[in-house]
Design a protein around this motif. Structure first.
Motif, PDB file in Angstrom:
ATOM      1  N   GLU A  63       0.846  -1.193   0.000  1.00  0.00           N
ATOM      2  CA  GLU A  63       0.000   0.000   0.000  1.00  0.00           C
ATOM      3  C   GLU A  63       0.887   1.251   0.000  1.00  0.00           C
ATOM      4  O   GLU A  63       1.772   1.408   0.841  1.00  0.00           O
ATOM      5  N   THR A 108       0.298   4.462   0.572  1.00  0.00           N
ATOM      6  CA  THR A 108       0.150   5.477   1.625  1.00  0.00           C
ATOM      7  C   THR A 108       0.636   4.986   2.976  1.00  0.00           C
ATOM      8  O   THR A 108       1.300   5.711   3.718  1.00  0.00           O
ATOM      9  N   THR A 109       0.326   3.729   3.311  1.00  0.00           N
ATOM     10  CA  THR A 109       0.691   3.183   4.622  1.00  0.00           C
ATOM     11  C   THR A 109       1.922   2.290   4.578  1.00  0.00           C
ATOM     12  O   THR A 109       2.452   1.908   5.623  1.00  0.00           O
ATOM     13  N   ASN A 110       2.362   1.916   3.357  1.00  0.00           N
ATOM     14  CA  ASN A 110       3.493   1.009   3.171  1.00  0.00           C
ATOM     15  C   ASN A 110       3.217  -0.376   3.775  1.00  0.00           C
ATOM     16  O   ASN A 110       4.139  -1.125   4.085  1.00  0.00           O
ATOM     17  N   GLU A 111       1.930  -0.691   3.946  1.00  0.00           N
ATOM     18  CA  GLU A 111       1.555  -1.987   4.500  1.00  0.00           C
ATOM     19  C   GLU A 111       1.670  -3.067   3.411  1.00  0.00           C
ATOM     20  O   GLU A 111       1.218  -2.898   2.293  1.00  0.00           O
ATOM     21  N   ARG A 112       2.287  -4.193   3.779  1.00  0.00           N
ATOM     22  CA  ARG A 112       2.470  -5.301   2.849  1.00  0.00           C
ATOM     23  C   ARG A 112       1.336  -6.313   3.012  1.00  0.00           C
ATOM     24  O   ARG A 112       1.051  -6.730   4.130  1.00  0.00           O
ATOM     25  N   THR A 113       0.741  -6.682   1.879  1.00  0.00           N
ATOM     26  CA  THR A 113      -0.417  -7.565   1.903  1.00  0.00           C
ATOM     27  C   THR A 113      -0.273  -8.669   0.861  1.00  0.00           C
ATOM     28  O   THR A 113       0.150  -8.416  -0.266  1.00  0.00           O
ATOM     29  N   ASN A 147      -2.206  -9.880   5.930  1.00  0.00           N
ATOM     30  CA  ASN A 147      -1.166  -8.867   6.045  1.00  0.00           C
ATOM     31  C   ASN A 147       0.175  -9.588   6.237  1.00  0.00           C
ATOM     32  O   ASN A 147       0.221 -10.792   6.484  1.00  0.00           O
TER      33      ASN A 147
END
Length: 255
Positions: A50, A52-57, A115
């Motif tokens: 992601e 904006t959040t740098n979240e890895r999914t 996640n």
């Protein structure tokens, strides 16, 4: 003679075309049968970040490209020859009756997402080794018993990269901690040496003071002895002088 050769050549070409046409027809028929009667699903596995959040999914997509509905009885991850099913989790998440089956209609799909933290925990629970990541596969099983399996190469590639980053960070943190421990130990040794030095200096000062005190007492005692002797000598001299005077007076009286 030439006519017979042309006829033979045309016959061979005609037979060849029939043979090729038969193969094409067979392939087309089999593909058509698979399309109409198939119970396998097409699997896609992607690792997304992601912005904006740098979240890895990790996203798993199961698509039905047949004209019939497909009922699933299981799907999930295969890692190190161990299966991790997310079938019940999906049903609970989408409020599906646990006794029913997950239905995928033609040209429709279902998605399931992890996640990074959850996927990492799944993999490490199976094989607790981040230095060597084995092949990750996605599987889906239909009610008819057809099983679809796909290598999740993109997912594995990103997991390997992330694990390397974590191991490098942990290695640097370990080096920093060890460096801080060595620095702290060095400070403790320096402080201990300083304290010991102060103790030694204090002991030497006390010893010098003690020696000086004893020396002063000795000097005082010597001085007292000399004073005492001087007094005794003076007293003796006075006694002798008085005796002499007495003798002189006695002589005068006798004369």
């Amino acid at each position: 003679m030439q006519i017979n050769e042309y006829v033979l050549l045309l016959a061979i070409i005609f037979i060849g075309l029939i043979f090729v046409g038969s193969i094409i027809n067979l392939v087309f028929t089999r593909r058509l049968l698979v399309h109409f009667k198939g119970q396998k699903v097409e699997i896609k596995a992607r690792f997304q970040i992601e912005a904006t959040t740098n979240e890895r999914t990790f996203k798993m997509t199961l698509t039905n490209k047949n004209i019939n509905d497909i009922k699933l009885i299981d799907f999930g991850i295969i890692y190190n020859k161990s299966e991790y099913s997310v079938y019940k989790s999906y049903m609970l998440e989408h409020d599906i009756d646990i006794d029913s089956k997950i239905l995928i209609e033609p040209n429709e799909n279902i998605e399931f997402m992890f996640n990074y933290t959850d996927l990492k925990q799944i993999l490490l629970n199976v094989l607790n080794d981040r230095r060597k990541v084995k092949r990750i596969k996605i599987f889906a099983t239909s009610k008819s018993g057809k099983e679809s399996i796909k290598n999740a190469k993109d997912v594995r590639k990103n997991i390997v990269r992330k694990f390397k980053e974590e191991l490098l960070i942990e290695k640097n943190e370990k080096k920093m901690i060890e460096s801080e421990k060595r620095l702290e130990l060095k400070k403790k040794k320096a402080e201990k040496a300083r304290v010991n030095k102060n103790i030694r200096q204090e002991k030497r000062s006390q010893l010098r003071a003690k020696i000086n005190n004893k020396g002063q007492k000795f000097i005082e005692s010597v001085k007292n002895i000399f004073k005492k002797k001087k007094v005794e000598v003076k007293v003796q001299e006075q006694v002798k002088e008085k005796e002499k005077e007495n003798e002189k007076e006695q002589k005068k009286e006798s004369e």
